[in-house]
Write an enzyme that holds these catalytic residues in place. Structure first.
Site, PDB file in Angstrom:
ATOM      1  N   GLY A  39       0.295  -1.493   0.348  1.00 32.66           N
ATOM      2  CA  GLY A  39      -0.374   0.183   0.077  1.00 32.66           C
ATOM      3  C   GLY A  39       0.511   1.011   0.152  1.00 32.66           C
ATOM      4  O   GLY A  39       2.121   1.311   0.420  1.00 32.66           O
TER       5      GLY A  39
ATOM      6  N   GLN B 164       2.516   9.981   1.525  1.00 30.68           N
ATOM      7  CA  GLN B 164       4.303   9.233   2.371  1.00 30.68           C
ATOM      8  C   GLN B 164       5.038   9.921   0.739  1.00 30.68           C
ATOM      9  O   GLN B 164       6.405   9.579   0.688  1.00 30.68           O
ATOM     10  CB  GLN B 164       3.701   7.707   1.882  1.00 30.68           C
ATOM     11  CG  GLN B 164       2.955   7.700   3.406  1.00 30.68           C
ATOM     12  CD  GLN B 164       2.676   6.251   3.332  1.00 30.68           C
ATOM     13  OE1 GLN B 164       2.077   5.542   3.023  1.00 30.68           O
ATOM     14  NE2 GLN B 164       4.019   4.974   3.838  1.00 30.68           N
TER      15      GLN B 164
ATOM     16  N   CYS C 245       5.903  -0.661   7.702  1.00 25.96           N
ATOM     17  CA  CYS C 245       5.252   0.682   7.266  1.00 25.96           C
ATOM     18  C   CYS C 245       6.622   1.178   6.390  1.00 25.96           C
ATOM     19  O   CYS C 245       7.160   1.371   6.764  1.00 25.96           O
ATOM     20  CB  CYS C 245       4.526   1.368   7.735  1.00 25.96           C
ATOM     21  SG  CYS C 245       4.405   3.229   7.049  1.00 25.96           S
ATOM     22  N   LEU C 246       6.215   1.647   4.734  1.00 21.63           N
ATOM     23  CA  LEU C 246       7.999   2.352   3.492  1.00 21.63           C
ATOM     24  C   LEU C 246       8.008   2.910   4.178  1.00 21.63           C
ATOM     25  O   LEU C 246       9.924   3.587   4.496  1.00 21.63           O
ATOM     26  CB  LEU C 246       6.839   2.780   2.508  1.00 21.63           C
ATOM     27  CG  LEU C 246       6.151   1.240   1.871  1.00 21.63           C
ATOM     28  CD1 LEU C 246       5.625   1.315   0.464  1.00 21.63           C
ATOM     29  CD2 LEU C 246       7.422   0.052   1.884  1.00 21.63           C
TER      30      LEU C 246
ATOM     31  N   HIS D 196      -4.530   1.075   7.825  1.00 22.54           N
ATOM     32  CA  HIS D 196      -3.322   1.600   7.773  1.00 22.54           C
ATOM     33  C   HIS D 196      -3.153   2.927   6.452  1.00 22.54           C
ATOM     34  O   HIS D 196      -2.893   4.091   7.507  1.00 22.54           O
ATOM     35  CB  HIS D 196      -2.329   0.661   7.684  1.00 22.54           C
ATOM     36  CG  HIS D 196      -0.892   1.280   6.927  1.00 22.54           C
ATOM     37  ND1 HIS D 196      -0.048   0.696   8.563  1.00 22.54           N
ATOM     38  CD2 HIS D 196      -0.512   1.981   6.307  1.00 22.54           C
ATOM     39  CE1 HIS D 196       0.929   1.063   8.226  1.00 22.54           C
ATOM     40  NE2 HIS D 196       1.189   1.779   6.738  1.00 22.54           N
ATOM     41  N   GLU D 197      -4.055   2.802   5.360  1.00 21.14           N
ATOM     42  CA  GLU D 197      -3.664   3.976   4.330  1.00 21.14           C
ATOM     43  C   GLU D 197      -4.363   4.780   5.040  1.00 21.14           C
ATOM     44  O   GLU D 197      -4.095   5.913   4.591  1.00 21.14           O
ATOM     45  CB  GLU D 197      -3.620   3.282   2.867  1.00 21.14           C
ATOM     46  CG  GLU D 197      -2.542   2.062   2.644  1.00 21.14           C
ATOM     47  CD  GLU D 197      -1.387   2.100   2.936  1.00 21.14           C
ATOM     48  OE1 GLU D 197      -1.058   3.700   2.563  1.00 21.14           O
ATOM     49  OE2 GLU D 197      -1.043   0.917   3.322  1.00 21.14           O
TER      50      GLU D 197
ATOM     51  N   HIS E  78      -3.131   7.205   7.145  1.00 22.26           N
ATOM     52  CA  HIS E  78      -2.000   8.078   6.529  1.00 22.26           C
ATOM     53  C   HIS E  78      -2.784   9.031   6.319  1.00 22.26           C
ATOM     54  O   HIS E  78      -2.412  10.709   6.562  1.00 22.26           O
ATOM     55  CB  HIS E  78      -1.321   7.447   5.595  1.00 22.26           C
ATOM     56  CG  HIS E  78      -0.389   6.706   5.726  1.00 22.26           C
ATOM     57  ND1 HIS E  78       0.649   6.959   6.433  1.00 22.26           N
ATOM     58  CD2 HIS E  78       0.132   5.538   5.687  1.00 22.26           C
ATOM     59  CE1 HIS E  78       1.983   5.886   6.631  1.00 22.26           C
ATOM     60  NE2 HIS E  78       1.390   4.891   6.575  1.00 22.26           N
TER      61      HIS E  78
END
Ligand code: K1U
Ligand code: ZN
Length: 173
Positions: free
Chosen positions: A46, A51, A97-98, A139-140, A143
């Site tokens: 994702g 991000q 998470c990236l 999760h996304e 953000h």
């Protein structure tokens, strides 16, 4: 298409509230294409626009293909998502998470959700999700509201991870 640099925590941009997409234009579709390329390259399942420094309520995901060879990709672009229902039962998943590279923690979230969103044609879609798809969407969507998975864990674990990230950033600079 282009690979976009992913912002790593701690960074004030990751705490920003993203703004609704006013219209699904070619510029938005180009951003989505770049985000897919960036997500598959990472690799990740994702990616939210913030991000990559774009403060728009937009995310991409593919929990099926996982960017691995031999798996058929199932890319999804989700614009202006709104959760319309969450289940009473929860699910625990060890999230990554990236923007928090090399750190993972168990996060508890509703096991099933329903949402509405705009697709790349600007059409409203409804989706029911469970399993990893439900976890990844939540999760996304966090953000988009300036939250990271570490905001769902104990302050002790969160501060430990954040201290390590600050050290990693100092060593890289
Ligand atoms: O930074 C992100 O938001 C992407 C993140 C999404 C996510 C992971 C786990 C649970 C919820 C949401 C990632 O993709 S981290 C990398 C990852 O999980 C993964 C990478 C390659 C193959 C399989 C998983
Ligand atoms: Zn993330």
């Amino acid at each position: 298409m282009a690979l976009l640099p992913v912002i790593v925590a701690p960074d004030p941009r990751l705490k920003m509230i993203s703004k609704p997409v006013a219209e699904v234009t070619d510029e938005i579709r180009e951003l989505v294409a770049d985000m897919f390329e960036t997500m598959y390259d990472a690799p990740g399942i994702g990616l939210a626009a913030i991000q990559v420094g774009v403060q728009k309520r937009l995310l991409v995901l593919d929990v099926v293909g996982k960017g691995q060879e031999g798996e058929d990709p199932e890319p999804m672009a989700i614009i202006n998502p709104e959760i319309t229902w969450v289940s009473d039962d929860d699910n625990v998943y060890e999230e990554g998470c990236l923007s928090i590279p090399s750190h993972y923690a168990d996060v508890v979230r509703p096991a099933e959700i329903k949402l509405s969103y705009l697709d790349l044609d600007g059409e409203t879609q409804e989706l029911s999700a469970d399993g990893l798809l439900a976890t990844c969407i939540q999760h996304e969507m966090d953000h988009l509201d300036g939250l990271l998975f570490v905001d769902h864990i104990s302050a002790l674990k969160r501060n430990m991870i954040l201290r390590k990230l600050i050290k990693q950033k100092k060593m890289a600079s």
